[in-house]
Design a protein around this motif. Structure first.
Motif, mmCIF file in Angstrom:
data_model
loop_
_atom_site.group_PDB
_atom_site.id
_atom_site.type_symbol
_atom_site.label_atom_id
_atom_site.label_comp_id
_atom_site.label_asym_id
_atom_site.label_seq_id
_atom_site.Cartn_x
_atom_site.Cartn_y
_atom_site.Cartn_z
ATOM 1 N N GLU A 29 30.634 52.898 18.166
ATOM 2 C CA GLU A 29 30.959 51.627 18.815
ATOM 3 C C GLU A 29 32.080 51.823 19.836
ATOM 4 O O GLU A 29 32.021 51.313 20.955
ATOM 5 N N ARG A 30 33.090 52.583 19.439
ATOM 6 C CA ARG A 30 34.217 52.855 20.349
ATOM 7 C C ARG A 30 33.744 53.650 21.560
ATOM 8 O O ARG A 30 34.135 53.362 22.692
ATOM 9 N N SER A 33 31.924 51.475 23.955
ATOM 10 C CA SER A 33 32.878 50.677 24.717
ATOM 11 C C SER A 33 33.482 51.499 25.858
ATOM 12 O O SER A 33 33.576 51.030 27.001
ATOM 13 N N SER A 36 30.932 52.023 28.564
ATOM 14 C CA SER A 36 30.794 50.808 29.389
ATOM 15 C C SER A 36 31.917 50.705 30.405
ATOM 16 O O SER A 36 31.689 50.390 31.580
#
Length: 121
Positions: A29-30, A33, A36
Motif C-alpha cells: 500500500e505504501r 502511494s 502514485s
C-alpha cells in the motif's frame, strides 16, 4: 492421522504467514502511494523516473503472492486414475476424474467385480 505436534506446527506456520502477509500488504500500500506520487511528479515533467519504483512494486507483489501461497498449508493430493479394479477395496474412497456431472465427486466403494465398481457418491 496427524499428531498434535504436527497440527500445532501447521497452525503456527499458517498464523505466522498470515501476520507476515499483513505486513507485506501494508508495504505494498505504501509503495503504491509512492508510485502514485512519482507518476504525478513525472506528469509534471520534473524528470523523475518510474522504473525503480515500478520494479520494486512488482517485486513486492510477487513476494506477497509467494507468502500467500506459503500460508496455504492444506496438503496437496495428486489424483491418479485407476489402472484396474484390483487397486481398490470396498470401503476405499475414490474421486471421479471422468469429465461430466460427477466430476470431482468423492465416493465410497461398496462392491467390486473384475471390471466394475459400485460406488456410493
Amino acid at each position: 492421522a496427524k499428531s498434535a505436534a504436527e497440527e500445532a506446527f501447521r497452525e503456527a506456520r499458517a498464523e505466522a504467514a498470515k501476520d507476515y502477509a499483513k505486513e507485506v500488504a501494508k508495504m505494498e500500500e505504501r509503495m503504491s502511494s509512492i508510485l502514485s506520487d512519482l507518476k504525478e511528479a513525472a506528469r509534471s515533467d520534473t524528470g523523475v523516473t518510474l522504473d525503480l519504483a515500478s520494479e520494486s512494486l512488482a517485486e513486492l507483489r510477487l513476494v506477497q503472492q509467494q507468502v500467500h501461497d506459503d500460508s496455504d498449508t492444506t496438503p496437496e493430493v495428486e489424483a491418479v486414475p485407476l489402472g484396474s479394479t484390483s487397486e481398490v477395496e470396498p470401503g476405499d474412497v475414490v474421486v471421479v476424474l471422468k469429465k461430466g456431472m460427477f466430476y470431482g465427486q468423492e465416493g465410497t466403494i461398496l462392491r467390486k467385480s473384475r471390471s466394475q465398481l459400485d460406488v456410493k457418491l
